[in-house]
Design a protein around this motif. Structure first.
Motif, PDB file in Angstrom:
ATOM      1  N   LEU A  85      16.280  18.164  -5.336  1.00 49.37           N
ATOM      2  CA  LEU A  85      15.671  17.750  -4.070  1.00 49.37           C
ATOM      3  C   LEU A  85      16.521  16.677  -3.391  1.00 49.37           C
ATOM      4  O   LEU A  85      16.713  16.705  -2.171  1.00 49.37           O
ATOM      5  CB  LEU A  85      14.261  17.217  -4.312  1.00 49.37           C
ATOM      6  N   ALA A  86      17.048  15.734  -4.186  1.00 49.41           N
ATOM      7  CA  ALA A  86      17.901  14.679  -3.623  1.00 49.41           C
ATOM      8  C   ALA A  86      19.200  15.257  -3.089  1.00 49.41           C
ATOM      9  O   ALA A  86      19.745  14.780  -2.084  1.00 49.41           O
ATOM     10  CB  ALA A  86      18.193  13.629  -4.693  1.00 49.41           C
ATOM     11  N   ASP A  87      19.697  16.309  -3.744  1.00 51.42           N
ATOM     12  CA  ASP A  87      20.974  16.905  -3.359  1.00 51.42           C
ATOM     13  C   ASP A  87      20.885  17.659  -2.040  1.00 51.42           C
ATOM     14  O   ASP A  87      21.803  17.609  -1.224  1.00 51.42           O
ATOM     15  CB  ASP A  87      21.461  17.846  -4.469  1.00 51.42           C
ATOM     16  N   ILE A 135      13.179  26.622   1.327  1.00 50.75           N
ATOM     17  CA  ILE A 135      14.305  26.205   0.501  1.00 50.75           C
ATOM     18  C   ILE A 135      13.987  24.883  -0.193  1.00 50.75           C
ATOM     19  O   ILE A 135      14.359  24.667  -1.342  1.00 50.75           O
ATOM     20  CB  ILE A 135      15.580  26.050   1.357  1.00 50.75           C
ATOM     21  N   ILE A 136      13.279  23.997   0.504  1.00 51.15           N
ATOM     22  CA  ILE A 136      12.939  22.690  -0.049  1.00 51.15           C
ATOM     23  C   ILE A 136      11.763  22.769  -1.021  1.00 51.15           C
ATOM     24  O   ILE A 136      11.645  21.963  -1.941  1.00 51.15           O
ATOM     25  CB  ILE A 136      12.589  21.704   1.097  1.00 51.15           C
ATOM     26  N   ALA A 137      10.878  23.771  -0.836  1.00 50.14           N
ATOM     27  CA  ALA A 137       9.647  23.851  -1.622  1.00 50.14           C
ATOM     28  C   ALA A 137       9.845  24.003  -3.137  1.00 50.14           C
ATOM     29  O   ALA A 137       9.163  23.324  -3.909  1.00 50.14           O
ATOM     30  CB  ALA A 137       8.775  24.993  -1.097  1.00 50.14           C
ATOM     31  N   PRO A 138      10.770  24.888  -3.618  1.00 51.53           N
ATOM     32  CA  PRO A 138      10.891  25.082  -5.067  1.00 51.53           C
ATOM     33  C   PRO A 138      11.105  23.817  -5.890  1.00 51.53           C
ATOM     34  O   PRO A 138      10.408  23.620  -6.898  1.00 51.53           O
ATOM     35  CB  PRO A 138      12.064  26.062  -5.192  1.00 51.53           C
ATOM     36  N   PRO A 139      12.040  22.904  -5.519  1.00 55.24           N
ATOM     37  CA  PRO A 139      12.172  21.693  -6.328  1.00 55.24           C
ATOM     38  C   PRO A 139      10.938  20.808  -6.294  1.00 55.24           C
ATOM     39  O   PRO A 139      10.604  20.145  -7.292  1.00 55.24           O
ATOM     40  CB  PRO A 139      13.383  20.975  -5.717  1.00 55.24           C
ATOM     41  N   ILE A 140      10.212  20.804  -5.158  1.00 57.04           N
ATOM     42  CA  ILE A 140       8.978  20.021  -5.065  1.00 57.04           C
ATOM     43  C   ILE A 140       7.925  20.598  -6.005  1.00 57.04           C
ATOM     44  O   ILE A 140       7.243  19.866  -6.737  1.00 57.04           O
ATOM     45  CB  ILE A 140       8.448  20.002  -3.615  1.00 57.04           C
ATOM     46  N   VAL A 141       7.811  21.939  -6.005  1.00 56.57           N
ATOM     47  CA  VAL A 141       6.869  22.607  -6.907  1.00 56.57           C
ATOM     48  C   VAL A 141       7.235  22.316  -8.360  1.00 56.57           C
ATOM     49  O   VAL A 141       6.366  22.081  -9.203  1.00 56.57           O
ATOM     50  CB  VAL A 141       6.857  24.135  -6.653  1.00 56.57           C
TER      51      VAL A 141
END
Length: 235
Positions: free
Chosen positions: A35-37, A49-55
């Motif tokens: 997410l940081a990357d 695209i952002i949702a998977p790391p948050i999940v």
């Protein structure tokens, strides 16, 4: 009296849950790194695209919590808590599977979506777009979508002036121009963003597959111990 087999499986499950709790922390760290990357470039990236790391971060936190539920249920030989633990693991597994399937489906068109987003941002070029482009071009040392020529036809950009972030080692008060060949970043931002997202996806997929096997093992162990407790009349 507790049988040797049930005693062994109880302590195996207890040890498993300690490892599982540590893996939960690992999942959180992996999700946070990805997410940081890519998160700082969210202006050009869709929520999908952002949702998977948050999940994954949320899943890791839940995994860490339910690992203690499994430890307690194993030590106390509590049938209901072990079943609740197995169900919680199953729910997490299904969520991760759904996210994985969604990511695989979206993978086929995410590049086109991201390129369209970059084009739209370049043409609109609001103050927010300007800041986003300055950030991505400085951080990734790139210029334009595919190369610096993309800025030539962009709205609000003259035929020979480029955003300052397109040039490296620009002197104070200097301007970046299309003819400053030696100073220009030669890489396009689309390829660099795509590389970042693809690398992040590989990390998420690897972590997801690894934890899925651990979850399946945990479900089997918890159900086996719960049935053993039930047969022996434990509560």
């Amino acid at each position: 009296m507790e049988s040797c087999g049930m005693s062994a499986i109880k302590y195996i499950l207890f040890l498993f849950n300690l490892i599982f709790a540590i893996s939960g922390i690992g999942i959180i760290v992996a999700g946070a790194i990805v997410l940081a990357d890519v998160g700082e470039f969210s202006h050009f990236l869709e929520g999908r695209i952002i949702a998977p790391p948050i999940v994954l971060i949320v899943a890791g936190a839940i995994v860490f919590i339910i690992a203690f539920l499994g430890c307690y249920g194993a030590v106390k030989e509590n049938y209901n808590m072990l079943i609740a633990f197995a169900v919680a693991l199953l729910v997490i597994f299904v969520i991760e599977l759904a996210v994985g399937i969604a990511a695989a489906v979206f993978k086929n068109d995410f590049s086109m979506v991201m390129k369209d987003s970059l084009k739209a941002s370049m043409m609109n070029y609001t103050e927010a777009d300007k800041m986003a482009w300055e950030n991505v071009q400085k951080k990734l040392e790139c210029c334009g979508i595919d190369n610096s020529n993309d800025w030539i036809t962009a709205k609000g950009i003259t035929s020979n002036t480029l955003p300052d972030s397109c040039c490296k080692d620009l002197p104070v008060g200097g301007a970046c121009h299309t003819y400053d060949i030696k100073m220009l970043h030669t890489k396009g931002c689309f390829a660099e963003l795509e590389f970042r997202v693809q690398n992040g996806a590989k990390v998420l997929i690897g972590v997801g597959i690894g934890i899925a096997f651990v979850e399946i093992a945990g479900i089997i162990l918890a159900c086996y111990l719960a049935q053993a407790i039930k047969r022996e009349g434990g509560k």
